[in-house]
Structures are given as structure tokens and as C-alpha cells.
Design a protein around this motif. Structure first.
Motif, PDB file in Angstrom:
ATOM      1  N   ALA A   1       0.832  -1.208   0.000  1.00 53.49           N
ATOM      2  CA  ALA A   1       0.000   0.000   0.000  1.00 53.49           C
ATOM      3  C   ALA A   1       0.866   1.258   0.000  1.00 53.49           C
ATOM      4  O   ALA A   1       0.607   2.210  -0.751  1.00 53.49           O
ATOM      5  N   ARG A   2       1.879   1.280   0.828  1.00 47.81           N
ATOM      6  CA  ARG A   2       2.745   2.464   0.913  1.00 47.81           C
ATOM      7  C   ARG A   2       3.435   2.761  -0.417  1.00 47.81           C
ATOM      8  O   ARG A   2       3.660   3.927  -0.767  1.00 47.81           O
TER       9      ARG A   2
ATOM     10  N   LEU B   1      -3.598   2.332   6.016  1.00 48.72           N
ATOM     11  CA  LEU B   1      -2.863   3.551   5.689  1.00 48.72           C
ATOM     12  C   LEU B   1      -2.211   4.166   6.922  1.00 48.72           C
ATOM     13  O   LEU B   1      -1.133   4.765   6.818  1.00 48.72           O
TER      14      LEU B   1
ATOM     15  N   LEU C   1      -5.649  10.861  -2.605  1.00 46.83           N
ATOM     16  CA  LEU C   1      -6.268   9.867  -1.724  1.00 46.83           C
ATOM     17  C   LEU C   1      -7.760  10.137  -1.660  1.00 46.83           C
ATOM     18  O   LEU C   1      -8.179  11.231  -1.270  1.00 46.83           O
TER      19      LEU C   1
ATOM     20  N   PRO D   1      -8.675   2.764   6.020  1.00 51.67           N
ATOM     21  CA  PRO D   1      -7.577   3.642   6.443  1.00 51.67           C
ATOM     22  C   PRO D   1      -6.702   3.076   7.571  1.00 51.67           C
ATOM     23  O   PRO D   1      -5.599   3.580   7.791  1.00 51.67           O
TER      24      PRO D   1
ATOM     25  N   VAL E   1      -0.974   8.995   6.404  1.00 47.70           N
ATOM     26  CA  VAL E   1      -2.147   9.847   6.622  1.00 47.70           C
ATOM     27  C   VAL E   1      -1.817  11.182   7.288  1.00 47.70           C
ATOM     28  O   VAL E   1      -2.655  12.081   7.314  1.00 47.70           O
TER      29      VAL E   1
END
Length: 180
Positions: free
Chosen positions: A92-93, A112, A155, A109, A118
Motif C-alpha cells: 500500500a505504501r 494507511l 487519496l 484507512p 495519513v
């Protein structure tokens, strides 16, 4: 465009997987189901077992470089499992590191937060994540959809299943900016 949908092997909220998937597919783009394990993903309709979906690739045998954008469906168990898997968090990153758009709905989230992406962003989520997001440095808003274009990468976030029409519209708009 190839769009990665990242889920754990069990616990993804079915409608938060299938509705964005249909929206992406309807544009002619290629959605791909990526998981932490090969085989199938078991979805849920809230707490009831839902359908299974075949996995197209895993976080081990695919690379974020192969995709143009990322969708993180919610459910409670799905992002809770993803955030404890360093390979999923790194996957994801990598989208943020590459300045690629990401869309996350409901509890997604959490992944995240673990990816540390975030901070200083404005986003929304399922309301029970408010404190987690604020503690991670995010600005939380109670809106059907929130688009944050802070660097790196756009995002798109949304609260849950009732907001899917808003989520899908914003997601496709942001993904379209990449394709244009």
C-alpha cells in the motif's frame, strides 16, 4: 490502466469490493484482486459470510509498479489483517511513494495508518476510526467522500457502504486524471 484491489484472505466487506470493482470494470480498466495469500478471498456481508472471489496475485508475486492505482475495500477484519502484515503495508505504501492514486473506504484507512501515509491529510472513514486517524496526524471529516490531493498522490476516502455512489464517482475521477 490496471487497478489493484488489496484485500486480506477473509473479511472484506463484499459490497465495498464488488461495487468499486464494477465501477472500474465499466470504464474498460482492468481490476486485479491482490491478497496476502493465493487462492480465494472470502467476503462478508457485515457479519454474514458472503461470496468468494479468485485472487489474481499476491503481495509477494506482484509489484505495485505493475498497477496505476490502488483500491482498499473495508470491512473490519480485512484492514485489521492487512495492517498486521508488513508485506501488505509495504504494498500500500508503495503507491504513495510512487505518487499513484489510492482509494480507501470504511475501515481501510487502518492499513494507511500503519503505512504512515495519513499525517497532514484530510480524510474520512467509518466513524470508529476517527481517534485512530487523528492520533496518526490526519484531519478527519464526517463527509460521504473526501478527496485529498496532498503530496504524495491523491487519496479518496469514504465512510462506508451507504456512500459508495460518491466514493465510486470520486475514485473514477481521480483515477481518470492519471489515465488522461
Amino acid at each position: 490502466m490496471r487497478i489493484a484491489f488489496l484485500t486480506a484472505p477473509e473479511g472484506v466487506e463484499q459490497v465495498e469490493l464488488t461495487e468499486p470493482w464494477r465501477a472500474v470494470a465499466a470504464t474498460g480498466e482492468t481490476p486485479q484482486l491482490i491478497s496476502t495469500s493465493a487462492g480465494e478471498v472470502r467476503a462478508f456481508n457485515h457479519l454474514d459470510r458472503g461470496d468468494t472471489f479468485p485472487v489474481d496475485g499476491t503481495v509477494v508475486d506482484t509489484s505495485p509498479e505493475e498497477f496505476d492505482a490502488l483500491v482498499l475495500p473495508g470491512g473490519v477484519a480485512n484492514p485489521d489483517a492487512l495492517r498486521t502484515d508488513p508485506r501488505a503495508v509495504a504494498f500500500a505504501r508503495a503507491f504513495f511513494d510512487a505518487d499513484k492514486p489510492v482509494a480507501a473506504i470504511c475501515h481501510a484507512p487502518w492499513t494507511l495508518i500503519e503505512a504512515d501515509v495519513v499525517r497532514d491529510r484530510t480524510l474520512t472513514s467509518w466513524p470508529s476510526l476517527t481517534t485512530d486517524l487523528i492520533n496518526a496526524g490526519a484531519h478527519w471529516v464526517d463527509e460521504p467522500v473526501q478527496v485529498c490531493r496532498a503530496e504524495p498522490g491523491p487519496l479518496v476516502t469514504s465512510r462506508g457502504p451507504d456512500d459508495l455512489p460518491y466514493f465510486n464517482e470520486a475514485m473514477l475521477r481521480e483515477f481518470g486524471r492519471v489515465a488522461a
